[in-house]
Design an enzyme around this catalytic site. Structure first.
Site, PDB file in Angstrom:
ATOM      1  N   ASN A  62       0.880  -1.173   0.000  1.00 22.80           N
ATOM      2  CA  ASN A  62       0.000   0.000   0.000  1.00 22.80           C
ATOM      3  C   ASN A  62       0.920   1.227   0.000  1.00 22.80           C
ATOM      4  OD1 ASN A  62      -1.782   2.041   0.537  1.00 22.80           O
ATOM      5  ND2 ASN A  62      -2.655   1.102   2.384  1.00 22.80           N
ATOM      6  N   ARG A  78      -2.649  -2.122  -3.352  1.00 21.11           N
ATOM      7  CA  ARG A  78      -3.833  -1.287  -3.160  1.00 21.11           C
ATOM      8  C   ARG A  78      -3.709  -0.105  -4.120  1.00 21.11           C
ATOM      9  NH1 ARG A  78      -5.137   3.141   1.323  1.00 21.11           N
ATOM     10  NH2 ARG A  78      -7.279   3.529   0.727  1.00 21.11           N
ATOM     11  N   HIS A 127     -12.539   3.260   0.045  1.00 19.64           N
ATOM     12  CA  HIS A 127     -12.561   2.269   1.142  1.00 19.64           C
ATOM     13  C   HIS A 127     -13.384   1.043   0.730  1.00 19.64           C
ATOM     14  CE1 HIS A 127     -12.077   5.677   4.365  1.00 19.64           C
ATOM     15  NE2 HIS A 127     -10.879   5.194   4.020  1.00 19.64           N
ATOM     16  N   HIS A 175     -16.989   2.988   8.211  1.00 21.70           N
ATOM     17  CA  HIS A 175     -15.533   2.809   8.281  1.00 21.70           C
ATOM     18  C   HIS A 175     -14.974   4.123   8.831  1.00 21.70           C
ATOM     19  CE1 HIS A 175     -11.478   1.510   6.644  1.00 21.70           C
ATOM     20  NE2 HIS A 175     -11.300   2.801   6.867  1.00 21.70           N
ATOM     21  N   GLY A 192     -11.838   5.710  10.310  1.00 21.61           N
ATOM     22  CA  GLY A 192     -10.411   5.751  10.635  1.00 21.61           C
ATOM     23  C   GLY A 192      -9.974   7.197  10.554  1.00 21.61           C
ATOM     24  N   ASN A 193      -8.742   7.429  10.118  1.00 23.40           N
ATOM     25  CA  ASN A 193      -8.339   8.806   9.819  1.00 23.40           C
ATOM     26  C   ASN A 193      -9.187   9.351   8.691  1.00 23.40           C
ATOM     27  OD1 ASN A 193      -6.393  10.268  11.232  1.00 23.40           O
ATOM     28  ND2 ASN A 193      -4.864   8.702  10.692  1.00 23.40           N
ATOM     29  N   GLY A 194      -9.268   8.537   7.617  1.00 22.99           N
ATOM     30  CA  GLY A 194     -10.283   8.776   6.590  1.00 22.99           C
ATOM     31  C   GLY A 194     -11.543   8.077   7.070  1.00 22.99           C
ATOM     32  N   ARG A 205      -9.761  15.971   6.911  1.00 24.66           N
ATOM     33  CA  ARG A 205     -10.586  16.359   5.750  1.00 24.66           C
ATOM     34  C   ARG A 205     -11.957  16.836   6.209  1.00 24.66           C
ATOM     35  NH1 ARG A 205      -9.910  10.763   2.706  1.00 24.66           N
ATOM     36  NH2 ARG A 205      -7.986  10.365   3.821  1.00 24.66           N
ATOM     37  N   ASP A 241      -5.972  13.165  15.712  1.00 29.75           N
ATOM     38  CA  ASP A 241      -6.026  11.833  16.315  1.00 29.75           C
ATOM     39  C   ASP A 241      -7.179  11.787  17.323  1.00 29.75           C
ATOM     40  OD1 ASP A 241      -3.896   9.314  16.871  1.00 29.75           O
ATOM     41  OD2 ASP A 241      -5.308   9.776  18.493  1.00 29.75           O
ATOM     42  N   PHE A 242      -8.007  10.757  17.191  1.00 35.63           N
ATOM     43  CA  PHE A 242      -9.212  10.702  18.010  1.00 35.63           C
ATOM     44  C   PHE A 242      -8.911  10.585  19.503  1.00 35.63           C
ATOM     45  CE2 PHE A 242     -13.677  10.195  18.530  1.00 35.63           C
ATOM     46  CZ  PHE A 242     -14.171  10.757  17.373  1.00 35.63           C
ATOM     47  N   ASN A 284     -12.599   1.102  18.101  1.00 35.59           N
ATOM     48  CA  ASN A 284     -12.034   1.378  19.430  1.00 35.59           C
ATOM     49  C   ASN A 284     -12.751   2.420  20.265  1.00 35.59           C
ATOM     50  OD1 ASN A 284      -9.605  -0.350  19.360  1.00 35.59           O
ATOM     51  ND2 ASN A 284      -9.101   0.908  17.576  1.00 35.59           N
ATOM     52  N   GLU A 314      -8.047  -4.942   5.361  1.00 34.04           N
ATOM     53  CA  GLU A 314      -7.911  -4.672   3.928  1.00 34.04           C
ATOM     54  C   GLU A 314      -6.776  -5.491   3.323  1.00 34.04           C
ATOM     55  OE1 GLU A 314      -8.118  -0.572   5.314  1.00 34.04           O
ATOM     56  OE2 GLU A 314      -9.020  -0.061   3.399  1.00 34.04           O
TER      57      GLU A 314
HETATM   58  P1  ADP Z   1      -6.167   5.059   8.695  1.00 32.05           P
HETATM   59  O1  ADP Z   1      -5.992   3.613   8.261  1.00 32.05           O
HETATM   60  O2  ADP Z   1      -7.232   5.809   7.941  1.00 32.05           O
HETATM   61  O3  ADP Z   1      -4.914   5.832   8.872  1.00 32.05           O
HETATM   62  P2  ADP Z   1      -7.058   3.904  11.228  1.00 32.05           P
HETATM   63  O4  ADP Z   1      -8.164   3.004  10.816  1.00 32.05           O
HETATM   64  O5  ADP Z   1      -5.783   3.319  11.686  1.00 32.05           O
HETATM   65  O6  ADP Z   1      -6.801   5.032  10.142  1.00 32.05           O
HETATM   66  O7  ADP Z   1      -7.650   4.844  12.414  1.00 32.05           O
HETATM   67  C1  ADP Z   1      -6.891   5.845  12.986  1.00 32.05           C
HETATM   68  C2  ADP Z   1      -7.759   6.571  13.993  1.00 32.05           C
HETATM   69  O8  ADP Z   1      -8.214   5.622  14.982  1.00 32.05           O
HETATM   70  C3  ADP Z   1      -7.034   7.672  14.748  1.00 32.05           C
HETATM   71  O9  ADP Z   1      -7.840   8.823  14.819  1.00 32.05           O
HETATM   72  C4  ADP Z   1      -6.866   7.073  16.135  1.00 32.05           C
HETATM   73  O10 ADP Z   1      -6.848   8.049  17.141  1.00 32.05           O
HETATM   74  C5  ADP Z   1      -8.108   6.233  16.250  1.00 32.05           C
HETATM   75  N1  ADP Z   1      -7.959   5.249  17.329  1.00 32.05           N
HETATM   76  C6  ADP Z   1      -7.070   4.251  17.416  1.00 32.05           C
HETATM   77  N2  ADP Z   1      -7.187   3.616  18.611  1.00 32.05           N
HETATM   78  C7  ADP Z   1      -8.161   4.270  19.301  1.00 32.05           C
HETATM   79  C8  ADP Z   1      -8.760   4.113  20.594  1.00 32.05           C
HETATM   80  N3  ADP Z   1      -8.361   3.151  21.417  1.00 32.05           N
HETATM   81  N4  ADP Z   1      -9.763   4.950  20.927  1.00 32.05           N
HETATM   82  C9  ADP Z   1     -10.176   5.931  20.098  1.00 32.05           C
HETATM   83  N5  ADP Z   1      -9.650   6.120  18.866  1.00 32.05           N
HETATM   84  C10 ADP Z   1      -8.666   5.311  18.482  1.00 32.05           C
END
Ligand code: ADP
Length: 404
Positions: A12, A93, A182, A210, A212-214, A243, A284-285, A336, A386
């Site tokens: 990827n 990917r 995605h 889905h 994540g960051n995206g 974004r 970051d979440f 998470n 993925e």
């Molecule tokens: P990508 O593949 O799009 O980079 P991921 O699916 O790895 O993203 O997700 C990253 C996001 O998940 C980040 O915002 C991170 O803070 C959040 N994250 C990871 N672990 C936790 C957790 N335990 N609680 C809350 N958010 C989490």
């Protein structure tokens, strides 16, 4: 470790990084994984995970070929020489398949050229994917390589869902439609949901988030997507780490006229400095949750906007599907954050949607139900994978090609 000839290398490639996994597509055993990052910078390096250990090296890397060469060297040093033992296939990917690619595709020169020609639709992604493919073809000549497209699952979106209401001639000339992204994750996760519910996918209406960051959501009827939040590019839809997701398109000319931003600055603003980061300063979440716990008002607003947008699409897809059997959360935040899942689905019991707090808060990494037992709508958390989906797709293409 299994013999390398059972394994698929999944690559990827991002603009300055290469994530990789070497895995068995049948058993899903991961032999090794890692990431090269900061390609093009002096402090580039690799983090390689193999058999419970992590190897880290820092070396300047000029380009993706140098990055992938470092991956191969690191494999060789850790007792697994990819080039001489051979791997069964390489799965790449690829972010944008445009109208051209809608299934995993065996790579040859014409495929590389076609992916490259789609770069105007995905300027941040496709050139990096092409660089990864070209490097892997150089370093592993003779090993079949397969492109797996993020857009493929959404290729057959209904016309009403994929059409933007702009001048049809302009849209046709510029390839403007909703493509969706995605897709590998939405397809994998919705397939897992059908397995977990022991139901035929053809009989299920599903919504998948889905996050994540995206972040993206999809509405899936009978195994086929009928709508999704991302569009021509991965910028549309939900609020993401950096974004904006949806906004009034009139904001773009307004910024250009009133704030005198040029088009690249607008692109940068919306893709890299918006979303949670634009509203709160962090993307970051976990950091966002930390700020909220400290009473930070901007972080709280960012969270509220994030949830508001999720619920807007949840409502749209509930109605669009005419009712839903399963709602599923996946990816970093979706897997998470019990808080996000609880807030996204709060007070919807009149629609048959009720999250069980104990199940939702359980610290369990496996795919699982979080709805109250007997609820009309199953709510699930399903870890996405993925890499496994790409490895399986690549394996299938290579096996089918060998049978021709
Ligand atoms: P990508 O593949 O799009 O980079 P991921 O699916 O790895 O993203 O997700 C990253 C996001 O998940 C980040 O915002 C991170 O803070 C959040 N994250 C990871 N672990 C936790 C957790 N335990 N609680 C809350 N958010 C989490």
């Amino acid at each position: 470790m299994s013999g390398a000839d059972d394994l698929v290398l999944v690559i990827n490639s991002g603009s300055s990084s290469i994530k990789y996994q070497l895995l068995d597509p049948e058993s899903s055993f991961v032999a090794a994984s890692g990431m090269v990052d900061r390609i093009g910078e002096k402090n580039a390096g690799i983090e390689h995970h193999i058999e419970g250990t992590t190897v880290e090296r820092h070396v300047p890397l000029a380009d993706h070929t140098a990055g992938l060469r470092l991956v191969f060297e690191t494999f060789a040093e850790t007792g697994h020489d990819l080039a001489s033992q051979g791997v069964h296939a390489v799965g790449h990917r690829v972010v944008h398949g445009g109208e051209v690619f809608y299934r995993p595709t065996l790579i040859d020169d014409s495929v590389v050229e076609a992916i490259s020609n789609l770069s105007s639709l995905a300027p941040l992604h496709n050139p990096a994917n092409v660089a990864g493919i070209e490097s892997a073809r150089k370093l592993l000549p003779g090993v079949p390589q397969v492109a797996v497209f993020d857009t493929a699952f959404f290729h057959g979106l209904p016309d009403a869902a994929k059409t933007y209401a702009i001048d049809a001639k302009v849209a046709a000339a510029q390839g403007i439609r909703k493509y969706g992204f995605h897709g590998t994750s939405h397809e994998y996760v919705s397939g897992r949901v059908a397995q977990l519910l022991e139901r035929d996918p053809a009989d299920l209406n599903q919504i998948v988030f889905h996050l994540g960051n995206g972040a993206s959501a999809s509405a899936i009827r009978g195994g086929h997507p009928v709508d999704t939040t991302m569009g021509l590019t991965p910028l549309e839809g939900l609020v993401m780490g950096t974004r904006s997701g949806d906004l009034d398109p009139g904001i773009v000319p307004h910024l250009m006229r009133s704030a005198h931003l040029d088009i690249d600055q607008v692109d940068e603003l919306l893709n890299r400095n918006s979303g949670l980061k634009g509203l709160s300063g962090v993307n970051d979440f976990r950091e966002l949750q930390g700020l909220i716990d400290e009473g930070d008002a901007a972080a709280k607003l960012a969270y509220d906007v994030y949830i508001h947008r999720l619920r807007r699409y949840l409502g749209a897809y509930l109605i669009g599907l005419g009712g839903v059997d399963a709602i599923t959360f996946t990816a970093g935040v979706g897997e998470n954050s019990p808080q996000v899942r609880a807030d996204a689905l709060a007070e919807l019991s009149r629609f048959g949607i009720t999250v069980d707090p104990a199940l939702n808060n359980a610290k369990d990494r496996a795919a699982r139900h979080i709805s109250v037992p007997g609820a009309e709508v199953a709510v699930l958390v399903v870890p996405t994978n993925e890499e496994l989906a790409i490895a399986r797709a690549a394996h299938e293409v290579v096996v089918a090609a060998a049978q021709l």
